[in-house]
Design an enzyme around this catalytic site. Sequence first.
Site, PDB file in Angstrom:
ATOM      1  N   SER A 177       1.032  -1.206  -0.345  1.00  0.00           N
ATOM      2  CA  SER A 177      -0.294   0.130   0.157  1.00  0.00           C
ATOM      3  C   SER A 177       0.530   1.048   0.031  1.00  0.00           C
ATOM      4  CB  SER A 177      -0.666   0.606   1.065  1.00  0.00           C
ATOM      5  OG  SER A 177      -0.671   0.361   2.828  1.00  0.00           O
ATOM      6  N   HIS A 205      -5.493  -4.410  -2.270  1.00  0.00           N
ATOM      7  CA  HIS A 205      -4.409  -2.848  -3.901  1.00  0.00           C
ATOM      8  C   HIS A 205      -5.097  -3.647  -4.960  1.00  0.00           C
ATOM      9  CE1 HIS A 205      -4.640   0.179  -0.590  1.00  0.00           C
ATOM     10  NE2 HIS A 205      -4.148  -0.544   0.225  1.00  0.00           N
ATOM     11  N   LYS A 234     -11.946  -0.215  -1.571  1.00  0.00           N
ATOM     12  CA  LYS A 234     -11.191   0.100  -2.585  1.00  0.00           C
ATOM     13  C   LYS A 234     -11.113  -0.024  -3.392  1.00  0.00           C
ATOM     14  CE  LYS A 234      -6.954  -0.523   0.344  1.00  0.00           C
ATOM     15  NZ  LYS A 234      -8.101  -0.751   2.036  1.00  0.00           N
TER      16      LYS A 234
END
Length: 387
Positions: A177, A205, A234
């Site tokens: 990240s 991610h 996300k």
Amino acid sequence: MNLDGWFTSRLDRTKAAGLYRTLPRTMSSEAEADDQKQVIWSSNDYLGMANDKRLIAAAKTALCQSGAGSTGSRLTTGNTDWHGKLERKIADFKRTEAALLFSSGYLANIGVLSSLPEKGDVILSDQLNHASIIDGCRLSKADTVVYHHIDMRDLEEKLAAAQGCERRFIATDGVFSMDGAIAPLDEIIALAERYQAFVIVDDAHATGVLGEAGRGTSEYFGVCPDVVIGTLSKAVGAEGGFVAGSKALIDFLLNHARTFIFQTAIPPASCAAAYTAFEIIEDSQDKRRLLHSSVRTVKAGLEDMGFTVKGGRTPIVPVMIGDAQQAVLLAKSLEEKGIYAPAIRPPTVADGESRIRLTVTADRSLREIDDLLKGFHLIGRELNMVK
């Protein structure tokens, strides 16, 4: 000294080190600070899904049908048709037998790592793994051995040294990240097979971003980890977390993961929004193509100016500054020009590695990208960071 005085004293040290934090007033794509519009360059909403009208409509429908909250844990009163429907969608998307929802990706990581490995086992954890993996390891009864960041030689040496343990688990982020680096999952799984280890990947991610269909690092490398963990908050644009894997794994977690058993379920409206997002991600590659094109433009522009930029083929673009106070000064100067990109400082990153962590999203226009690059160039020269 009373308790508040003790807090104040510790906060004074935090301020002196340039590490004091306050909560910003932000929305997902724009913010207002001192009555000035700010374009957000730090959002994890990589595909611009959080404000997609289709997700909002799906959430509204489920909200009217099922109410604002889930009322309890999945094992009591919180289980609805939407939860099961979304779990089947996630399993299909991740190409696994089954999936299980958690209230966040953080809780999913803690649930897996605190329940799967037992005493006598070992977890080999990447040096730069997310805090949720680190905390999960701390709660595990297994020993934890940290290997150097994406260093396969070091990982192999530590796997070899751990052959006396009952079981070996390798835990890694799919995409890291803070650095934007992609874990070499193909190499990790090859080592796991050689040394009889199991692989746990946090794909928070990467889900929706990497791979031809956006299925994450597994698709990107063409491999199948034993446990895939992810988030809906996300690129999916909703809220919650999940674990995907075999039916036996999911049945085990349903019965043993404390962060599933004792946690209130996410609301059905969040499930409906996430379900719609997965359908959009599966049906169209346009957003991902636009996203990766924008990432290349931003990285090339910053590197041409002389900034040190980390990251792989991901929307995370860390601009390395080094000194924490210099990073804060750069972030403040960017904010004054309508560019919201906060400084990332210790303890989130190591000392001497403070940075501006840019994230590129699919809803950023060419003009906004141009404004970002012009802002970095002008301020970078003013602060003697670039020539």
